[in-house]
Write a protein that holds these residues in place. Structure first.
Motif, PDB file in Angstrom:
ATOM      1  N   SER A 184       0.807  -1.228   0.000  1.00  0.00           N
ATOM      2  CA  SER A 184       0.000   0.000   0.000  1.00  0.00           C
ATOM      3  C   SER A 184       0.842   1.281   0.000  1.00  0.00           C
ATOM      4  O   SER A 184       0.694   2.126   0.898  1.00  0.00           O
ATOM      5  CB  SER A 184      -0.943   0.009   1.205  1.00  0.00           C
ATOM      6  OG  SER A 184      -1.745  -1.147   1.227  1.00  0.00           O
ATOM      7  N   ILE A 222       2.216   5.054  -0.759  1.00  0.00           N
ATOM      8  CA  ILE A 222       1.543   6.343  -0.928  1.00  0.00           C
ATOM      9  C   ILE A 222       2.353   7.174  -1.915  1.00  0.00           C
ATOM     10  O   ILE A 222       3.556   7.384  -1.716  1.00  0.00           O
ATOM     11  CB  ILE A 222       1.405   7.082   0.415  1.00  0.00           C
ATOM     12  CG1 ILE A 222       0.555   6.249   1.382  1.00  0.00           C
ATOM     13  CG2 ILE A 222       0.796   8.467   0.218  1.00  0.00           C
ATOM     14  CD1 ILE A 222       0.507   6.811   2.794  1.00  0.00           C
ATOM     15  N   THR A 242       5.088   1.335   5.245  1.00  0.00           N
ATOM     16  CA  THR A 242       4.508   1.870   4.011  1.00  0.00           C
ATOM     17  C   THR A 242       5.518   2.790   3.342  1.00  0.00           C
ATOM     18  O   THR A 242       6.099   3.659   4.002  1.00  0.00           O
ATOM     19  CB  THR A 242       3.217   2.670   4.327  1.00  0.00           C
ATOM     20  OG1 THR A 242       2.247   1.790   4.897  1.00  0.00           O
ATOM     21  CG2 THR A 242       2.636   3.301   3.060  1.00  0.00           C
ATOM     22  N   MET A 297       6.564   5.961   1.437  1.00  0.00           N
ATOM     23  CA  MET A 297       6.052   7.307   1.181  1.00  0.00           C
ATOM     24  C   MET A 297       6.836   7.871   0.009  1.00  0.00           C
ATOM     25  O   MET A 297       8.032   8.147   0.126  1.00  0.00           O
ATOM     26  CB  MET A 297       6.205   8.189   2.421  1.00  0.00           C
ATOM     27  CG  MET A 297       5.589   9.568   2.268  1.00  0.00           C
ATOM     28  SD  MET A 297       3.788   9.522   2.059  1.00  0.00           S
ATOM     29  CE  MET A 297       3.279   8.844   3.652  1.00  0.00           C
ATOM     30  N   LYS A 314       7.027  10.231  -3.886  1.00  0.00           N
ATOM     31  CA  LYS A 314       6.465  11.408  -4.554  1.00  0.00           C
ATOM     32  C   LYS A 314       7.208  11.733  -5.840  1.00  0.00           C
ATOM     33  O   LYS A 314       8.420  11.519  -5.968  1.00  0.00           O
ATOM     34  CB  LYS A 314       6.467  12.614  -3.622  1.00  0.00           C
ATOM     35  CG  LYS A 314       7.749  13.419  -3.562  1.00  0.00           C
ATOM     36  CD  LYS A 314       7.680  14.647  -4.457  1.00  0.00           C
ATOM     37  CE  LYS A 314       8.893  15.522  -4.327  1.00  0.00           C
ATOM     38  NZ  LYS A 314       8.919  16.649  -5.273  1.00  0.00           N
ATOM     39  N   ALA A 351      -2.124   1.259  -4.098  1.00  0.00           N
ATOM     40  CA  ALA A 351      -1.523   2.540  -3.700  1.00  0.00           C
ATOM     41  C   ALA A 351      -2.594   3.561  -3.329  1.00  0.00           C
ATOM     42  O   ALA A 351      -3.728   3.525  -3.808  1.00  0.00           O
ATOM     43  CB  ALA A 351      -0.660   3.084  -4.839  1.00  0.00           C
ATOM     44  N   THR A 352      -2.197   4.504  -2.479  1.00  0.00           N
ATOM     45  CA  THR A 352      -2.975   5.707  -2.225  1.00  0.00           C
ATOM     46  C   THR A 352      -2.288   6.849  -2.957  1.00  0.00           C
ATOM     47  O   THR A 352      -1.077   7.048  -2.807  1.00  0.00           O
ATOM     48  CB  THR A 352      -3.050   6.035  -0.726  1.00  0.00           C
ATOM     49  OG1 THR A 352      -3.777   5.008  -0.052  1.00  0.00           O
ATOM     50  CG2 THR A 352      -3.759   7.365  -0.495  1.00  0.00           C
ATOM     51  N   VAL A 409      -1.976  10.838  -3.451  1.00  0.00           N
ATOM     52  CA  VAL A 409      -2.255  12.155  -2.874  1.00  0.00           C
ATOM     53  C   VAL A 409      -1.963  13.194  -3.952  1.00  0.00           C
ATOM     54  O   VAL A 409      -0.807  13.366  -4.360  1.00  0.00           O
ATOM     55  CB  VAL A 409      -1.391  12.414  -1.627  1.00  0.00           C
ATOM     56  CG1 VAL A 409      -1.685  13.801  -1.059  1.00  0.00           C
ATOM     57  CG2 VAL A 409      -1.639  11.340  -0.570  1.00  0.00           C
ATOM     58  N   ILE A 449      -4.780  13.121   5.558  1.00  0.00           N
ATOM     59  CA  ILE A 449      -4.139  12.138   4.679  1.00  0.00           C
ATOM     60  C   ILE A 449      -3.880  10.834   5.430  1.00  0.00           C
ATOM     61  O   ILE A 449      -4.143   9.744   4.904  1.00  0.00           O
ATOM     62  CB  ILE A 449      -2.833  12.701   4.103  1.00  0.00           C
ATOM     63  CG1 ILE A 449      -3.115  13.895   3.184  1.00  0.00           C
ATOM     64  CG2 ILE A 449      -2.069  11.620   3.340  1.00  0.00           C
ATOM     65  CD1 ILE A 449      -1.877  14.631   2.733  1.00  0.00           C
ATOM     66  N   CYS A 450      -3.369  10.940   6.645  1.00  0.00           N
ATOM     67  CA  CYS A 450      -3.087   9.734   7.440  1.00  0.00           C
ATOM     68  C   CYS A 450      -4.351   8.911   7.648  1.00  0.00           C
ATOM     69  O   CYS A 450      -4.342   7.677   7.498  1.00  0.00           O
ATOM     70  CB  CYS A 450      -2.483  10.124   8.784  1.00  0.00           C
ATOM     71  SG  CYS A 450      -0.763  10.676   8.710  1.00  0.00           S
ATOM     72  N   ALA A 479      -5.358   7.218   4.447  1.00  0.00           N
ATOM     73  CA  ALA A 479      -4.393   6.213   3.984  1.00  0.00           C
ATOM     74  C   ALA A 479      -4.224   5.071   4.990  1.00  0.00           C
ATOM     75  O   ALA A 479      -3.451   4.144   4.741  1.00  0.00           O
ATOM     76  CB  ALA A 479      -3.044   6.865   3.708  1.00  0.00           C
TER      77      ALA A 479
END
Length: 374
Positions: free
Chosen positions: A49, A51, A195, A197, A199, A217-218, A220, A302-303, A306
């Motif tokens: 999962s 992000i 997880t 993180m 970007k 995936a999440t 953002v 967001i937390c 997610a």
């Protein structure tokens, strides 16, 4: 194609920089493929999962990535890991791999420092880059897509052909392997429940390919008034071009048009992807203005979406980061002698106008309520 359209020319310093970057990218791809042939079980390591923080360049993705990367249940990858991610040893012992990581960390530091010296200080006021700092996905994905720092502005000039017609290829297939490899070789990641993180603003037009490799995936998605982010992006790309190209040959108006077209194309492709992926991919929308005004509230939202706990340990880390970040920016302002503005830019400097940008992006501005600075 991008070089031809930009009408820019590589400088005497830029030519060896570009050659080294391209060679390094090719070597990284070959080393990655070879390592997985020798250690095929690494490809079975789960990437749970993850992000992904995406959005137009200059919409606060770096700021948000660093904030969310402070969470005790997540991991980020660092600039130094991107310089040479593949172990030099074939040993599968964590002790040997840890020693190998220390060796790579030490031996690549000089190269990184020289590269940052050649890049100059201007880039740091726009996008901070540090050897021990969290870094985005551009370098790992550059084994498939032209995202090396010297290529990104040219990628923008050739966006229609490179993005719309060629797509991401196997970029996210390789990127997943990259994450699995970093998990495997690191003592604080292997066999740990965490997880990733991640970007990269350039993921925006590739949501279909991202979903294929990371279906759980999440995403953002950061949003900002296009007048602000397009002008800022133009300034970023101009700074990147000056690192390897003759400054006198940089056509600001041509750059402005290229950035405008790229931004609209990325938006259209992202919106089309969201329609196709509706009900499949989890998307959290974040306005830049909200994140700046209510940073901790944004992180909490967001937390929760997610599935990450918003606990006291994380809040304390965020508070310390915000205080340190404010202090660092003030010092950089003083060093640059600006007093107030750290990174200044105007769309008009690149042949664009506020009215013209808002007309082209009216649907986007309306959809996400971006017309006013809040």
């Amino acid at each position: 194609l991008g070089l031809e359209r930009s009408k820019a020319k590589f400088s005497p310093v830029g030519i060896p920089i570009v050659n080294r970057v391209v060679r390094k990218r090719i070597n990284m791809r070959l080393q990655l493929v070879d390592y997985f042939k020798k250690h095929p079980h690494v490809e079975t390591i789960p990437v749970k999962s993850p992000i992904f923080i995406i959005g137009f360049p200059r919409t606060g993705t770096t700021f948000l990535h660093e904030l969310l990367g402070l969470h005790p249940d997540v991991k980020v990858h660092y600039s130094w890991e991107q310089v040479e991610p593949v172990p030099r040893t074939d040993s599968e012992s964590l002790i040997d791999l840890t020693n190998d990581r220390k060796l790579r960390y030490k031996t690549n530091k000089t190269f990184f420092d020289i590269a940052m010296f050649l890049a100059g200080t201007d880039i740091q006021s726009i996008h901070r880059i540090g050897y021990d700092e969290p870094e985005e996905c551009t370098t790992p994905c550059a084994v498939e897509i032209p995202w090396a720092i010297s290529e990104i502005p040219l990628y923008i000039f050739a966006a229609k052909e490179v993005i719309a017609l060629k797509g991401a290829g196997d970029a996210f297939v390789f990127y997943k392997k990259y994450l699995q490899l970093l998990t495997w070789q690191s003592a604080d990641r292997r066999d740990k429940d965490f997880t990733w993180m991640l970007k990269c603003p350039f993921h925006l037009p590739y949501l279909d390919e991202l979903y294929q490799s990371f279906p759980d995936a999440t995403v953002v998605w950061t949003h900002r008034d296009p007048v602000e982010c397009i002008g800022s992006a133009c300034s970023l790309y101009e700074t990147l071009m000056r690192m390897s190209m003759e400054e006198a040959d940089i056509d600001r108006v041509a750059l402005g048009k290229a950035v405008l077209d790229y931004t609209r194309l990325s938006l259209d492709m992202a919106m089309d992807s969201l329609k196709r992926l509706e009900g499949k991919v989890k998307v959290v929308h974040v306005r830049y203005a909200d994140n700046v005004k209510n940073t901790k509230g944004t992180c909490k939202d967001i937390c929760e979406k997610a599935g990450l706990p918003f606990n006291e340990e994380y809040v304390n880390r965020v508070d310390k980061y915000l205080a340190k970040n404010a202090e660092s920016r003030e010092k950089l302002k003083a060093k640059k002698g600006t007093g107030k503005v750290l990174h200044s830019y105007k769309p008009e400097d690149y042949g664009l106008s506020t009215e013209g940008i808002r007309t082209i992006f009216n649907d986007y501005i309306t959809k996400y309520n971006l017309s006013e600075k809040k």
